[in-house]
Design an enzyme around this catalytic site. Structure first.
Site, mmCIF file in Angstrom:
data_model
loop_
_atom_site.group_PDB
_atom_site.id
_atom_site.type_symbol
_atom_site.label_atom_id
_atom_site.label_comp_id
_atom_site.label_asym_id
_atom_site.label_seq_id
_atom_site.Cartn_x
_atom_site.Cartn_y
_atom_site.Cartn_z
ATOM 1 C CB SER A 138 -4.391 24.482 71.579
ATOM 2 O OG SER A 138 -4.021 24.879 72.877
ATOM 3 C CE1 TYR A 151 -9.475 27.174 72.015
ATOM 4 C CE2 TYR A 151 -7.888 26.116 73.479
ATOM 5 C CZ TYR A 151 -8.169 26.831 72.327
ATOM 6 O OH TYR A 151 -7.146 27.179 71.475
ATOM 7 C CE LYS A 155 -8.134 24.926 69.409
ATOM 8 N NZ LYS A 155 -8.027 25.272 67.971
ATOM 9 C CB THR A 188 -5.647 36.244 70.116
ATOM 10 O OG1 THR A 188 -6.374 35.445 71.060
ATOM 11 C CG2 THR A 188 -4.508 35.429 69.502
#
Length: 337
Positions: A138, A151, A155, A188
């Site tokens: 990402s 998150y 990443k 998503t």
């Protein structure tokens, strides 16, 4: 002989879209995820599109389950050619509102799940001296934003981990490749099912891309794995390069806008998210590849198409970066008056 491809996080989102593309090639596709309904629906799609599906219900945070899944894949489908790490979970909340247990769980799935998948793949690929691993990364792996500390940390960790492993294999002269496909905001189901403590419904920061754009980038990275990483979407390239050129400007911009831009005007969805249990654990709860933002999402990326032609990639990235930095400067100047 058709390729054997393992996809973690294959029950929904980007993983689901990637599975469809490999199915169209007639690949043997191992679908790895926790949710039964999503896996069953994904397997049906793979078969209908011409592929050969194999369901492996597993939690990628558990290395034993990942190893068992890899054993089954090789026994039933054959030697693994491509392993794609895509599974993740998250919590939308300020850091001070995330419990230690929640933070640990996000790290175990979103970071260590990639480590576990990479280990299982390498254990089988290195002795054969062939194979490709693609990490679904990402832009937030380089430029962190508020409300997604767990998150973003995962990443960032994936980038460092993958770079280290890649150098070790270069030292060995291995023909096994590891690469990262860095993603933009993608439409998503995660924004409806991850755990959120925000007052309003989470959303991806526009511009938003459809999962099919992301999937094409992942498959292209797998087909051309010698590059360290690939940027999918114009905003990914612009964000990463603008962060390298003007990080302080982006800090100020995101501190001002990052809370509001990640929430819609709608109230927060009910429930506690999929942190500890899948959101598609019972029949009839399949979520597919797309989220709730179809009407605001782009089905194509000019940058991703241009990135397949290296001669124009550098010029395009430079132009996008200059535009992004200039836009931030203008916005901050306007808001400071």
């Amino acid at each position: 002989m058709s390729q054997v491809v393992v996809i973690t996080g294959a029950s929904a989102g980007i993983g689901r879209a990637v599975a469809r593309l490999y199915a169209e090639r007639g690949a043997r596709v191992a679908l790895v995820a926790r949710g039964e309904a999503g896996l069953e629906a994904a397997a049906k799609e793979v078969a209908e599109l011409g592929g050969h599906p194999l369901i492996q219900q597993a939690d990628t945070a558990d290395p034993g389950q990942v190893e068992a899944a890899a054993d089954t894949v090789e026994r039933l489908l054959g030697p693994i050619d491509v392993w794609i790490n895509c599974a993740f979970t998250s919590v939308f909340a300020p850091f001070t509102e995330i419990t230690p247990e929640e933070y640990r769980r996000v790290t175990e799935v979103t970071y260590l799940g990639f480590v576990n998948g990479t280990r299982a793949a390498l254990a089988r690929m290195l002795p054969r001296d062939r194979g490709t691993i693609v990490q679904v990364g990402s832009a937030l792996g380089e430029r962190a934003i508020p409300l997604q500390s767990a998150y973003c940390a995962a990443k960032h960790a994936i980038n460092g981990f993958t770079s280290s492993v890649r150098l070790e294999m270069m030292h060995q002269g291995s023909n096994v490749h590891v690469t990262i496909a860095q993603m933009p905001a993608v439409n998503t189901p995660q924004f409806s099912w991850v755990r959120s403590k925000l007052p309003r419904h989470p959303q991806p920061v526009p511009p938003i891309y459809q999962p099919e754009v992301a999937a094409r980038g992942v498959v292209f990275a797998a087909d051309h794995p010698t590059r360290k990483q690939r940027y999918i979407g114009a905003t990914t390239a612009a964000t990463i390069w603008a962060n390298r050129l003007a990080p302080a400007l982006l800090d100020r911009y995101l501190a001002r806008t990052g809370f509001g831009s990640q929430q819609t005007d709608a109230p927060a969805p009910p429930g506690r998210g999929n942190l500890y249990a899948p959101a598609d654990s019972v029949p009839g709860t399949d979520h597919g590849a797309h989220g709730e933002f179809d009407d605001r999402s782009h089905g194509h990326s000019v940058q991703a198409a241009l990135a397949r032609h290296p001669a124009v990639t550098a010029a395009t990235t430079t132009a996008l970066t200059v535009a992004a930095v200039g836009g931030v400067r203008r916005l901050l100047g306007t808001r400071s008056t």
